[in-house]
Design an enzyme around this catalytic site. Structure first.
Site, short mmCIF file in Angstrom:
data_model
loop_
_atom_site.label_atom_id
_atom_site.label_comp_id
_atom_site.label_asym_id
_atom_site.label_seq_id
_atom_site.Cartn_x
_atom_site.Cartn_y
_atom_site.Cartn_z
N TYR A 251 14.72 41.57 45.91
CA TYR A 251 14.35 41.45 47.32
C TYR A 251 12.85 41.18 47.45
O TYR A 251 12.41 40.27 48.17
CB TYR A 251 14.73 42.72 48.07
CG TYR A 251 14.53 42.66 49.56
CD1 TYR A 251 15.45 42.02 50.38
CD2 TYR A 251 13.42 43.25 50.16
CE1 TYR A 251 15.27 41.96 51.76
CE2 TYR A 251 13.24 43.20 51.53
CZ TYR A 251 14.17 42.55 52.33
OH TYR A 251 13.98 42.50 53.69
N SER B 19 9.17 39.79 54.98
CA SER B 19 9.31 41.25 55.06
C SER B 19 7.97 41.86 54.71
O SER B 19 7.09 41.21 54.13
CB SER B 19 10.38 41.72 54.07
OG SER B 19 10.38 43.12 53.91
#
Length: 250
Positions: free
Chosen positions: A152, A139
């Site tokens: 995350y 990401s």
């Protein structure tokens, strides 16, 4: 014939969003694709849409036994795995002080441990295939930090580093390992954000799952001199000012 007509791919998180787009594009290039997910109805629908040598397999990526079964079934039905796309991922909100230990562990177990288990389980099959490619879906949060999603961010940074280690370890087996780093992509994960979230980007819009899928295809089929590398799709956000990250629940 497609460019991947002799390839066998496993795509985790393949029941929707980026994973489904990747599965469709790889299948469109001729690959046999295993759509792996825990969302049975959606995953089976994607596999049925793809037809041909494509299958749905239920897979909890945080389960070592689950990975063992998935690779075994794939080899029995389709042959040795030559492409693995570790796409499955979750996000849970909470500051470092607010997030529970259980929530933090859950995110890490899916986003980081799941990819590690997948690479470890698939490595022998990739050798039997004579080599192949692993694409780890990191990401933009694996290249920078965001408040409120510490687990995350930690998982995606960890996956970035794990990708490089795997690239070094598997290079003698003709296996390339790269990471893909999407920014704001229009999926269920970003459903709570409106267009103002991306208005500060040089490319002021959400990306589409199909754009990420095309990058994955590039890594698999064209980036043949790249391993341990990072491929970024962020609308230019790293090149300029980034919008403030807000919890859509606020």
């Amino acid at each position: 014939m497609g460019r991947l007509s002799e390839q066998v791919a496993i795509v985790t998180g393949g029941a929707g969003g980026i994973g489904a787009a990747v599965a469709r594009l790889l299948a469109g290039e001729g690959a046999a694709v295993v759509v792996a997910d825990i969302r049975d109805a959606e995953g089976a629908e994607v596999a049925a849409e793809l037809g041909g040598r494509c299958r749905y397999l239920r897979l909890d990526v945080s389960s070592e036994d689950g990975w063992r079964r998935a690779v075994g079934e794939t080899e029995r039905e389709l042959g040795a795995v030559s492409v693995l796309v570790n796409n499955a991922g979750i996000m849970e909100w909470g500051s470092m002080e607010e997030q529970s230990l259980e929530s933090f562990r859950r995110v890490i177990e899916v986003n980081l441990l799941g990819a590690w288990l997948g690479m470890r389980a698939v490595a022998p099959s990739l050798r039997r295939a004579g080599g192949g490619v692993i694409v780890n879906m990191s990401s933009l949060a694996g290249l920078t930090a965001y408040a409120g999603v510490g687990a995350y961010v930690a998982g995606k940074w960890g996956l970035r580093g794990l990708t490089k280690t795997a690239a070094l370890e598997l290079a003698p087996d003709r296996v390339r390992v790269c990471s893909v780093h999407p920014g704001a992509i229009r999926t269920r994960m970003t459903a709570g954000f409106d267009e103002s979230y991306v208005s500060g980007q040089p490319v002021p819009r959400f990306g589409e799952p199909e754009e990420v899928a095309r990058m994955v295809l590039f890594v698999v089929a064209d980036a043949t001199f790249s391993t341990g590398s990072e491929f970024v799709l962020d609308g230019g956000i790293l090149a300029g000012p980034a919008p403030t990250v807000l919890n859509p629940a606020d």
